[in-house]
Design a protein around this motif. Structure first.
Motif, short mmCIF file in Angstrom:
data_model
loop_
_atom_site.label_atom_id
_atom_site.label_comp_id
_atom_site.label_asym_id
_atom_site.label_seq_id
_atom_site.Cartn_x
_atom_site.Cartn_y
_atom_site.Cartn_z
N UNK A 158 7.24 33.61 32.30
CA UNK A 158 6.52 34.61 33.08
C UNK A 158 5.06 34.66 32.71
N UNK A 159 4.77 34.55 31.41
CA UNK A 159 3.38 34.61 30.98
C UNK A 159 2.62 33.36 31.42
N UNK A 160 3.27 32.21 31.36
CA UNK A 160 2.58 30.96 31.67
C UNK A 160 2.43 30.71 33.17
N UNK A 161 3.46 31.06 33.96
CA UNK A 161 3.45 30.72 35.38
C UNK A 161 3.39 31.93 36.31
N UNK A 162 3.79 33.08 35.81
CA UNK A 162 3.85 34.29 36.64
C UNK A 162 4.78 34.13 37.83
N UNK A 163 5.74 33.22 37.73
CA UNK A 163 6.71 32.99 38.79
C UNK A 163 8.11 33.24 38.24
N UNK A 164 8.86 34.18 38.83
CA UNK A 164 10.21 34.48 38.31
C UNK A 164 11.13 33.27 38.30
N UNK A 165 10.98 32.37 39.29
CA UNK A 165 11.86 31.20 39.35
C UNK A 165 11.65 30.32 38.13
N UNK A 166 10.38 30.02 37.82
CA UNK A 166 10.10 29.18 36.65
C UNK A 166 10.47 29.90 35.36
N UNK A 167 10.31 31.23 35.35
CA UNK A 167 10.71 31.99 34.17
C UNK A 167 12.22 31.92 33.95
N UNK A 168 13.00 31.99 35.03
CA UNK A 168 14.45 31.84 34.91
C UNK A 168 14.83 30.45 34.41
N UNK A 169 14.10 29.45 34.90
CA UNK A 169 14.35 28.09 34.40
C UNK A 169 14.07 28.02 32.91
N UNK A 170 12.97 28.63 32.48
CA UNK A 170 12.66 28.64 31.05
C UNK A 170 13.73 29.37 30.23
N UNK A 171 14.23 30.49 30.77
CA UNK A 171 15.31 31.20 30.08
C UNK A 171 16.57 30.37 30.01
N UNK A 172 16.89 29.66 31.10
CA UNK A 172 18.09 28.82 31.11
C UNK A 172 17.97 27.67 30.11
#
Length: 286
Positions: free
Chosen positions: A107-121
């Motif tokens: 979220x901090x790096x991309x501000x996109x929830x989709x990419x943040x979910x990928x990072x969490x996964x």
């Protein structure tokens, strides 16, 4: 979107503070007391100590089947001297913490929830992939060495040696099965050896090992122990050869699609380009 980024950053910051500050939690009881205070009195250090506040909610809310699978994988990782002293709850706490950290960084790096979910996964799955790969490798090595180990035990018993003594002698072999057997002997101090083997086999969740330990109990109660042990050695060797042949056939069928994708399709595209390019040029000249 800006508010969501701020909230995510605050949540990650709160988690870091919660995990790193020296808190004084209430004395744990029941299953959690075994997790946080091992029986041998070893004090938790490093990541396990930092993540210990997550152990209670993880042990409560994580499905039992998920923890059993993690415990079985950790068993074989321990056999390979990896992830020593970690248990299934602590390992799952690590995965949860990395998932939250991955989501927050996304979220901090991309501000996109989709990419943040990928990072969490990725944060949640990477430890399991790393440890699971180690566990699968040692499982395969163990299964490959098991027939030879049983044959050595059978050879010892054919020289009029008792089953327990044959197992103790064969445990000195420098193999993964020998290492496992030495661990069983260490844990069986003052206990029945075969029963301890059955307990360890259940912990390993390995069907081949569970079946062997059950068969050893029947052999010990029988009269013709030498003949029965020889039959068991032959049966385990035949099962391993059969499973190896099945895996070889399965790998052969699975290679068809990669061969088509990486060999036939590029060849076909190149051939069409070579044949079709002059035609395209002639049509353009017309």
């Amino acid at each position: 979107m800006t508010a969501l980024i701020y909230l995510t950053g605050i949540a990650v910051f709160a988690l870091v503070i919660y995990l790193t500050l020296e808190l004084a939690p209430a004395a744990p009881t029941g299953r959690l007391s075994e997790i946080l205070t091992p029986a041998d009195g070893v004090i938790l250090t490093g990541w396990r100590k930092s993540l210990s506040p997550l152990d209670k909610p993880v042990s409560r809310w994580t499905p039992a089947g998920f923890l059993r699978k993690t415990r079985a994988d950790l068993y074989w990782a321990h056999i390979g001297d990896r992830w020593n002293d970690w248990n299934e709850v602590q390992f799952t706490s690590l995965r949860v913490a990395l998932a939250v950290a991955g989501f927050g960084l996304g979220m901090v790096a991309t501000a996109e929830p989709v990419f943040a979910l990928v990072g969490g996964l990725v944060g949640f799955q990477y430890p399991a992939m790393s440890m699971g790969g180690v566990a699968r490798r040692y499982r395969r090595h163990f299964i490959a060495q098991l027939p030879e180990f049983v044959q050595l035990v059978s050879a010892q018993m054919s020289a009029n040696v008792s089953m327990e003594e044959a197992l103790r002698r064969t445990a000195q072999a420098q193999s993964l099965v020998g290492k496992w057997m030495r661990w069983v002997l260490q844990m069986a101090q003052g206990r029945d050896l075969i029963e301890q083997m059955q307990r360890e086999a259940q912990e390993s969740h390995l069907p081949e090992l569970i079946g062997m330990s059950v068969q050893l109990e029947f052999i010990r109660r029988g009269t013709a122990q030498q003949e029965l042990m020889g039959q068991l050695a032959t049966s385990i060797a035949a099962d391993y050869i059969g499973s190896a042949e099945q895996r070889a056939e399965k790998v052969g069928s699975e290679l068809v699609i990669p061969m088509v994708v990486f060999y036939f399709l590029p060849f076909l595209v190149t051939l069409l380009a070579v044949i079709g390019w002059p035609i395209v040029q002639n049509l353009g000249a017309m």
